[in-house]
Design an enzyme around this catalytic site. Structure first.
Site, PDB file in Angstrom:
ATOM      1  CD1 TRP A 120      -1.558   7.712  -0.979  1.00 44.24           C
ATOM      2  CD2 TRP A 120      -1.534   9.491  -2.344  1.00 44.24           C
ATOM      3  NE1 TRP A 120      -2.784   8.322  -0.900  1.00 44.24           N
ATOM      4  CE2 TRP A 120      -2.786   9.423  -1.723  1.00 44.24           C
ATOM      5  CE3 TRP A 120      -1.288  10.535  -3.232  1.00 44.24           C
ATOM      6  CZ2 TRP A 120      -3.808  10.356  -1.969  1.00 44.24           C
ATOM      7  CZ3 TRP A 120      -2.298  11.459  -3.472  1.00 44.24           C
ATOM      8  CH2 TRP A 120      -3.540  11.365  -2.855  1.00 44.24           C
ATOM      9  CE1 TYR A 145      -3.767   2.347   0.434  1.00 43.14           C
ATOM     10  CE2 TYR A 145      -2.330   3.472   1.987  1.00 43.14           C
ATOM     11  CZ  TYR A 145      -3.462   3.457   1.203  1.00 43.14           C
ATOM     12  OH  TYR A 145      -4.284   4.556   1.180  1.00 43.14           O
TER      13      TYR A 145
HETATM   14  N1  LIG Z   1      -2.552   8.403  12.198  1.00 38.49           N
HETATM   15  C1  LIG Z   1      -2.895   8.456  10.917  1.00 38.49           C
HETATM   16  N2  LIG Z   1      -2.251   7.667  10.038  1.00 38.49           N
HETATM   17  C2  LIG Z   1      -2.584   7.701   8.738  1.00 38.49           C
HETATM   18  C3  LIG Z   1      -3.594   8.579   8.270  1.00 38.49           C
HETATM   19  C4  LIG Z   1      -4.264   9.401   9.222  1.00 38.49           C
HETATM   20  O1  LIG Z   1      -5.177  10.176   8.880  1.00 38.49           O
HETATM   21  N3  LIG Z   1      -3.877   9.310  10.529  1.00 38.49           N
HETATM   22  N4  LIG Z   1      -3.901   8.604   6.940  1.00 38.49           N
HETATM   23  C5  LIG Z   1      -3.676   7.388   6.194  1.00 38.49           C
HETATM   24  C6  LIG Z   1      -3.858   7.589   4.766  1.00 38.49           C
HETATM   25  S1  LIG Z   1      -5.373   8.235   4.288  1.00 38.49           S
HETATM   26  C7  LIG Z   1      -2.927   7.242   3.848  1.00 38.49           C
HETATM   27  S2  LIG Z   1      -3.341   7.326   2.186  1.00 38.49           S
HETATM   28  C8  LIG Z   1      -1.613   6.704   4.238  1.00 38.49           C
HETATM   29  C9  LIG Z   1      -0.471   7.168   3.319  1.00 38.49           C
HETATM   30  O2  LIG Z   1       0.630   6.361   3.473  1.00 38.49           O
HETATM   31  P1  LIG Z   1       1.704   6.156   2.308  1.00 38.49           P
HETATM   32  O3  LIG Z   1       1.057   6.283   0.973  1.00 38.49           O
HETATM   33  O4  LIG Z   1       2.450   4.903   2.590  1.00 38.49           O
HETATM   34  O5  LIG Z   1       2.642   7.424   2.555  1.00 38.49           O
HETATM   35  P2  LIG Z   1       3.711   8.123   1.624  1.00 38.49           P
HETATM   36  O6  LIG Z   1       4.563   8.942   2.544  1.00 38.49           O
HETATM   37  O7  LIG Z   1       3.042   8.837   0.514  1.00 38.49           O
HETATM   38  O8  LIG Z   1       4.584   6.914   1.092  1.00 38.49           O
HETATM   39  C10 LIG Z   1       4.917   6.734  -0.235  1.00 38.49           C
HETATM   40  C11 LIG Z   1       6.328   6.173  -0.300  1.00 38.49           C
HETATM   41  O9  LIG Z   1       6.603   5.787  -1.645  1.00 38.49           O
HETATM   42  C12 LIG Z   1       7.902   6.253  -2.024  1.00 38.49           C
HETATM   43  N5  LIG Z   1       7.877   6.431  -3.487  1.00 38.49           N
HETATM   44  C13 LIG Z   1       7.421   7.497  -4.180  1.00 38.49           C
HETATM   45  N6  LIG Z   1       7.526   7.276  -5.505  1.00 38.49           N
HETATM   46  C14 LIG Z   1       8.055   6.048  -5.659  1.00 38.49           C
HETATM   47  C15 LIG Z   1       8.423   5.267  -6.805  1.00 38.49           C
HETATM   48  O10 LIG Z   1       8.273   5.674  -7.944  1.00 38.49           O
HETATM   49  N7  LIG Z   1       8.948   4.035  -6.560  1.00 38.49           N
HETATM   50  C16 LIG Z   1       9.138   3.557  -5.313  1.00 38.49           C
HETATM   51  N8  LIG Z   1       9.638   2.339  -5.180  1.00 38.49           N
HETATM   52  N9  LIG Z   1       8.828   4.281  -4.210  1.00 38.49           N
HETATM   53  C17 LIG Z   1       8.294   5.501  -4.387  1.00 38.49           C
HETATM   54  C18 LIG Z   1       8.079   7.537  -1.254  1.00 38.49           C
HETATM   55  O11 LIG Z   1       9.444   7.859  -1.134  1.00 38.49           O
HETATM   56  C19 LIG Z   1       7.391   7.206   0.069  1.00 38.49           C
HETATM   57  O12 LIG Z   1       8.281   6.652   0.989  1.00 38.49           O
HETATM   58  O13 LIG Z   1      -1.332   7.083   5.593  1.00 38.49           O
HETATM   59  C20 LIG Z   1      -2.353   6.668   6.487  1.00 38.49           C
HETATM   60  N10 LIG Z   1      -1.934   6.890   7.858  1.00 38.49           N
HETATM   61  N1  LIG Z   2      -1.475  18.415   2.226  1.00 38.30           N
HETATM   62  C1  LIG Z   2      -1.927  17.152   2.201  1.00 38.30           C
HETATM   63  N2  LIG Z   2      -3.129  16.889   1.656  1.00 38.30           N
HETATM   64  C2  LIG Z   2      -3.608  15.610   1.648  1.00 38.30           C
HETATM   65  C3  LIG Z   2      -2.853  14.529   2.169  1.00 38.30           C
HETATM   66  C4  LIG Z   2      -1.574  14.851   2.738  1.00 38.30           C
HETATM   67  O1  LIG Z   2      -0.854  13.969   3.221  1.00 38.30           O
HETATM   68  N3  LIG Z   2      -1.150  16.153   2.730  1.00 38.30           N
HETATM   69  N4  LIG Z   2      -3.354  13.263   2.131  1.00 38.30           N
HETATM   70  C5  LIG Z   2      -4.425  12.968   1.178  1.00 38.30           C
HETATM   71  C6  LIG Z   2      -5.103  11.724   1.524  1.00 38.30           C
HETATM   72  S1  LIG Z   2      -4.276  10.268   1.220  1.00 38.30           S
HETATM   73  C7  LIG Z   2      -6.355  11.662   2.011  1.00 38.30           C
HETATM   74  S2  LIG Z   2      -7.064  10.141   2.286  1.00 38.30           S
HETATM   75  C8  LIG Z   2      -7.130  12.870   2.298  1.00 38.30           C
HETATM   76  C9  LIG Z   2      -7.785  12.738   3.673  1.00 38.30           C
HETATM   77  O2  LIG Z   2      -8.718  13.715   3.914  1.00 38.30           O
HETATM   78  P1  LIG Z   2      -9.401  13.795   5.369  1.00 38.30           P
HETATM   79  O3  LIG Z   2      -9.490  12.438   5.947  1.00 38.30           O
HETATM   80  O4  LIG Z   2     -10.658  14.538   5.249  1.00 38.30           O
HETATM   81  O5  LIG Z   2      -8.309  14.662   6.115  1.00 38.30           O
HETATM   82  P2  LIG Z   2      -7.831  14.902   7.613  1.00 38.30           P
HETATM   83  O6  LIG Z   2      -6.859  16.026   7.475  1.00 38.30           O
HETATM   84  O7  LIG Z   2      -7.364  13.651   8.242  1.00 38.30           O
HETATM   85  O8  LIG Z   2      -9.099  15.389   8.396  1.00 38.30           O
HETATM   86  C10 LIG Z   2      -9.920  16.442   7.952  1.00 38.30           C
HETATM   87  C11 LIG Z   2     -10.483  17.211   9.094  1.00 38.30           C
HETATM   88  O9  LIG Z   2     -11.317  16.387   9.888  1.00 38.30           O
HETATM   89  C12 LIG Z   2     -11.180  16.765  11.260  1.00 38.30           C
HETATM   90  N5  LIG Z   2     -11.633  15.643  12.103  1.00 38.30           N
HETATM   91  C13 LIG Z   2     -10.903  14.586  12.530  1.00 38.30           C
HETATM   92  N6  LIG Z   2     -11.675  13.758  13.285  1.00 38.30           N
HETATM   93  C14 LIG Z   2     -12.908  14.306  13.323  1.00 38.30           C
HETATM   94  C15 LIG Z   2     -14.165  13.927  13.940  1.00 38.30           C
HETATM   95  O10 LIG Z   2     -14.310  12.904  14.600  1.00 38.30           O
HETATM   96  N7  LIG Z   2     -15.219  14.761  13.722  1.00 38.30           N
HETATM   97  C16 LIG Z   2     -15.127  15.902  12.984  1.00 38.30           C
HETATM   98  N8  LIG Z   2     -16.233  16.632  12.824  1.00 38.30           N
HETATM   99  N9  LIG Z   2     -13.973  16.286  12.430  1.00 38.30           N
HETATM  100  C17 LIG Z   2     -12.885  15.497  12.577  1.00 38.30           C
HETATM  101  C18 LIG Z   2      -9.706  17.062  11.360  1.00 38.30           C
HETATM  102  O11 LIG Z   2      -9.455  17.913  12.437  1.00 38.30           O
HETATM  103  C19 LIG Z   2      -9.402  17.724  10.035  1.00 38.30           C
HETATM  104  O12 LIG Z   2      -9.503  19.122  10.111  1.00 38.30           O
HETATM  105  O13 LIG Z   2      -6.291  14.009   2.283  1.00 38.30           O
HETATM  106  C20 LIG Z   2      -5.460  14.082   1.120  1.00 38.30           C
HETATM  107  N10 LIG Z   2      -4.832  15.384   1.107  1.00 38.30           N
HETATM  108 MO   LIG Z   3      -5.423   8.497   2.012  1.00 34.31          MO
END
Ligand SMILES: Nc1nc2c(c(=O)[nH]1)N[C@H]1C(S)=C(S)[C@@H](COP(=O)(O)OP(=O)(O)OC[C@H]3O[C@@H](n4cnc5c(=O)[nH]c(N)nc54)[C@H](O)[C@@H]3O)O[C@H]1N2
Ligand SMILES: Nc1nc2c(c(=O)[nH]1)N[C@H]1C(S)=C(S)[C@@H](COP(=O)(O)OP(=O)(O)OC[C@H]3O[C@@H](n4cnc5c(=O)[nH]c(N)nc54)[C@H](O)[C@@H]3O)O[C@H]1N2
Ligand SMILES: [Mo]
Length: 765
Positions: A111, A109
């Site tokens: 991005w 998993y």
């Molecule tokens: N506590 C908490 N944890 C969360 C979340 C949260 O809201 N709270 N959000 C979750 C969510 S929504 C997501 S999507 C995940 C994201 O988690 P990840 O998608 O695992 O996070 P990234 O840091 O984008 O990791 C991508 C990795 O791929 C590498 N990479 C980039 N391009 C390439 C390539 O071309 N080849 C190879 N081999 N590697 C590459 C980058 O260097 C990086 O280390 O985190 C989750 N974790």
């Molecule tokens: N800059 C930046 N943008 C991103 C990403 C990133 O890593 N960096 N990650 C991308 C990815 S993979 C994803 S999945 C999306 C995720 O998008 P979201 O899941 O919507 O993003 P979050 O920032 O985790 O949370 C959004 C808001 O929800 C509020 N919140 C948290 N818990 C609760 C709750 O229980 N109730 C209410 N009412 N509010 C709550 C948080 O305070 C925050 O302001 O964002 C994407 N956009």
């Molecule tokens: Mo995500």
């Protein structure tokens, strides 16, 4: 001729090489470019690149499975490509012969990067299928609970995401926009695959200028972009939104404000839901007073909001974060049920949204153009896990789990292959993951940078970045197709993931299946031709490949169209049925009820989260920790860039606290604090703000994991040492990171040195 590069955070022009190499500048037609990508070529990032194949010292000396507890601490030995590829291919072959392909986990998993051919996850999946198969994952950390529940209720999340009512329509028609969790513009910097026009800030500003009223419900005030300044904020305890939604529904029934005609015409199961709201079913009426006791939202506020919603053209929104929690299915189901009661679904500017602000595509008026996709081939074996159950799988081979109403068993994993993700960023309860990570015999990682995941691997293969290879950029509901031409030579000995897997498949006897005898340019031509034909069938003409590659960019904005979600369905549900069993919106689902899951019954319900401010645990850990997406990077990517570092204090990630909570603990602005619970501890730097309600703290994700080798204290501010690794429910098994209680104290000790951006130790043979 301008050269372009596309990243998840934006489209950039590659300015000609000066002495220091090329520089990136924002695309001229992007109204709101993200600063995140301007630093992709910064020397500090280049310093952290993986330059040569490397093998963990104990693994090299002792073979597969040697001293697994030293993963993350061991030194590495750099080796030649030939040797590294022989080791990796040899071990894949050993494991598949001895234990079968069911013992290889390559869900992988993450991005990774934009660029559709070199999409690392697709590459590793295709390779492993060519080599006989692998255990995959389903769903995402983003939308674990939503992906599973929404098809039962209305439609799949991918379809929903791509069909939201567009910003222009809302500016014209919406009167009241009520959002649970804001519209976090910081998050809309991103779209998976890349952003051409950043449109969310502009969309919100247009709504504000048109006089739309905004109501932001949640623990955080400042997550509504430009519209936030004059929005009403209703502070609500984390993870209790569902109770407020149910009480809003209760008021609609009590005052006969619900749209019985819409409910009869377009929905099934309102009757069961109604008996639950009124308390006829379980003896508990979901009154505003009942919800106030749970959520801290005053009953009078709930009553007046329900009346205003019924009297206006109202659009209800929920953030994705809300379903990344214990019982995360419920707020999504409840908000749709509530919107159905208001009867405005399918009307311009009314109804609901599931994630405005979560990414740039939600609310976009660009057309749904088909992008190039690399086939992952037919799955070699059927086994899978719900994505966030990785540690459970590794720790409990053979244990049963349920998913979407069915029962399965965790496989026994011997080899893990990861390309394009960072589990030591993304997974919850990292101390538990570290224990689970000791189970496999071999862990292979393709990486660009020395991330925590690379440091915890046995074999690390250096991968190129988008700027070092040719690719095609495209993403759902974005304005451009982009020719991403190689701009710089690879760092060190880095290779494209495609070339790495091609070399491995040659060693494993499946090269023809994996490569189909094409090189990168051959693949780009093929994938482009395939999607060009599909788009032609949809009335979207793309130039031929050579013209596209020469031009560098294809502008698709002539196909823009205003959108209203579910308009066809609501106008005529008979002729445009949904994909649900009834063809209608299922406020009660017989199918979900039939699964007989106590934590996800047949309609939206309030269930106490595993941890929340009303629970016993709050006596010891009285603060609810939100771990949202970081404003200055994508997840862990580019954390060492100047833009991300500028957001830190003394090199530590900031944690946002209410001044009252800080005062009660003797914590002052910018002070280093320790955040802890029974799962782990980390440091961060306090920022005091009234934009967060008392009892709640916010520490964004993505600070590179930096455990002290002896104590396990994370010295940098990675919140996943604290979060809960438990499923949202037995329906979805989704990630529940937003369900987390902690305590915070001022850090009185000496500030430990930061090791997150250290290279591993390299030793000779
Ligand atoms: N506590 C908490 N944890 C969360 C979340 C949260 O809201 N709270 N959000 C979750 C969510 S929504 C997501 S999507 C995940 C994201 O988690 P990840 O998608 O695992 O996070 P990234 O840091 O984008 O990791 C991508 C990795 O791929 C590498 N990479 C980039 N391009 C390439 C390539 O071309 N080849 C190879 N081999 N590697 C590459 C980058 O260097 C990086 O280390 O985190 C989750 N974790
Ligand atoms: N800059 C930046 N943008 C991103 C990403 C990133 O890593 N960096 N990650 C991308 C990815 S993979 C994803 S999945 C999306 C995720 O998008 P979201 O899941 O919507 O993003 P979050 O920032 O985790 O949370 C959004 C808001 O929800 C509020 N919140 C948290 N818990 C609760 C709750 O229980 N109730 C209410 N009412 N509010 C709550 C948080 O305070 C925050 O302001 O964002 C994407 N956009
Ligand atoms: Mo995500």
């Amino acid at each position: 001729m301008t050269n372009y590069t596309l990243s998840h955070w934006g489209l950039y022009e590659v300015a000609p090489a000066g002495d220091a190499g090329p520089a990136l500048v924002p695309f001229r037609d992007d109204p709101d470019p993200s600063p995140i990508g301007l630093h992709a070529l910064d020397p500090e990032l280049t310093r952290l690149r993986v330059r040569r194949p490397a093998i963990r010292e104990s693994w090299l000396r002792g073979g597969p499975g040697a001293v697994p507890e030293r993963r993350g601490r061991d030194a590495f030995v750099e080796v030649s490509w030939g040797e590294a590829l022989d080791f990796v291919a040899g071990d894949i072959d050993r494991v598949r012969r001895q234990f079968g392909n069911r013992s290889i986990f390559a869900g992988s998993y993450g991005w990774s990067s934009a660029g559709r051919f070199h999409h690392a996850q697709s590459q590793v999946h295709r390779f492993m299928n060519a080599a006989g198969g692998y255990v995959r994952h389903v769903d995402s950390y983003s939308l674990g609970a939503a992906n599973v529940i929404l098809p039962h209720v209305v439609a799949g999340m991918d379809d929903m995401m791509a069909s939201h009512t567009s910003w222009d329509v809302m500016a014209r028609h919406t009167e009241l926009f009520v959002t649970f969790g804001g519209v976090p513009v910081k998050n809309a910097q991103m779209n998976a695959g890349g952003v051409g026009h950043h449109g969310v800030a502009k969309g919100l500003a247009a709504m504000r200028d048109a006089g739309v009223r905004f109501v932001n419900i949640g623990p955080v005030r400042d997550n509504l972009g430009a519209a936030g300044t004059d929005a009403e904020w209703i502070a609500c305890r984390p993870n209790t939104d569902t109770a407020v939604m149910l009480a809003l529904g209760y008021v609609l029934i009590a005052e006969a404000l619900h749209d019985r005609k819409f409910l009869a015409r377009c929905c099934v199961g309102f009757e069961q839901f109604e008996t639950y709201l009124t308390g006829a079913a379980d003896g508990v009426a979901k009154t505003p007073e009942w919800a106030e006791a749970i959520s801290d939202v005053p009953a009078a506020t709930i009553i007046s909001l329900a009346r205003r919603m019924a009297a206006s053209r109202t659009l209800l929104n929920v953030s994705w974060s809300m379903q990344r929690a214990s019982h995360g299915e419920q707020p999504f189901w409840a908000v749709i049920s509530l919107a159905a009661m208001l009867g405005q679904i399918g009307l311009p500017g009314g109804g609901f949204g599931v994630g405005y602000g979560a990414a740039n595509l939600v609310g976009s008026s660009h057309a749904r153009v088909k992008g190039p996709t690399l086939s992952q081939l037919r799955a070699g074996i059927p086994d899978f896990i719900p994505v966030a159950r990785i540690a459970d799988m590794l720790l409990q081979p053979g244990a049963p789990f349920t998913y979407n109403g069915q029962s399965y068993v965790y496989p026994d994993i011997r080899l893990v292959y990861w390309a394009g993700g960072n589990p030591f960023h993304h997974h919850q309860d990292l101390n538990r993951l570290r224990r689970a990570w000791q189970k496999p015999e071999t862990i292979v990682v393709n990486e660009q940078y020395w991330t925590a995941t690379a440091k915890h691997a046995d074999i690390v293969l250096p991968a190129t970045t988008t700027l070092e290879r040719d690719d095609i950029g495209s993403a759902t509901l974005e304005a451009y197709f982009v020719a991403m031409k190689r701009a710089i030579p690879p760092a060190g000995e880095a290779r494209d993931d495609y070339d790495i897997f091609a070399a491995l498949s040659a060693r494993l006897g499946c090269a023809a299946t994996f490569t189909e005898n094409l090189d990168t340019m051959g693949w780009l031509r093929r994938l482009y031709a395939e999607c060009r034909q599909i788009n032609q069938g949809r009335g979207i003409d793309l130039p031929d490949f050579d013209d596209f590659w020469r031009a560098g960019i294809v502008d698709l904005t002539s196909h823009d169209r205003p959108a209203t979600m579910l308009a066809d369905f609501a106008a005529d549900p008979q002729s445009h049925p949904l994909g649900t069993p009834s063809g209608r919106i299922e406020i009660h689902s017989d199918r979900v009820a039939g699964f007989a899951l106590p934590d996800c019954p047949g309609h939206a319900v309030w269930r106490e989260p595993a941890e929340w401010l009303g629970s016993e645990t709050a006596k010891r850990f009285p603060l609810h920790l939100l771990t949202d997406q970081p404003a200055r990077r994508l997840h862990s990517q580019l954390d060492a860039s100047p833009h991300s570092l500028a957001g830190k204090i003394a090199g530590r990630e900031p944690i946002y606290l209410n001044p009252a909570d800080a005062a009660a603990r003797g914590i002052s602005q910018d002070q280093i604090v320790e955040i802890f619970n029974d799962r782990g501890r980390c440091l961060a730097a306090a920022i005091l703000t009234d934009d967060i309600m008392p009892g709640v703290a916010r520490l964004s994700t993505g600070a590179w994991y930096d455990p002290d080798p002896d104590t396990g204290l994370d010295r940098h501010g990675n919140p996943n040492v604290l979060t809960l690794d438990a499923p949202a429910s037995s329906l979805s098994q989704g990630c529940s990171a937003q369900t987390c209680l902690v305590e915070i104290a001022a850090w009185r000790g000496e500030l430990p040195r930061l090791g997150a951006f250290d290279m591993p130790v390299f030793v000779g043979r």
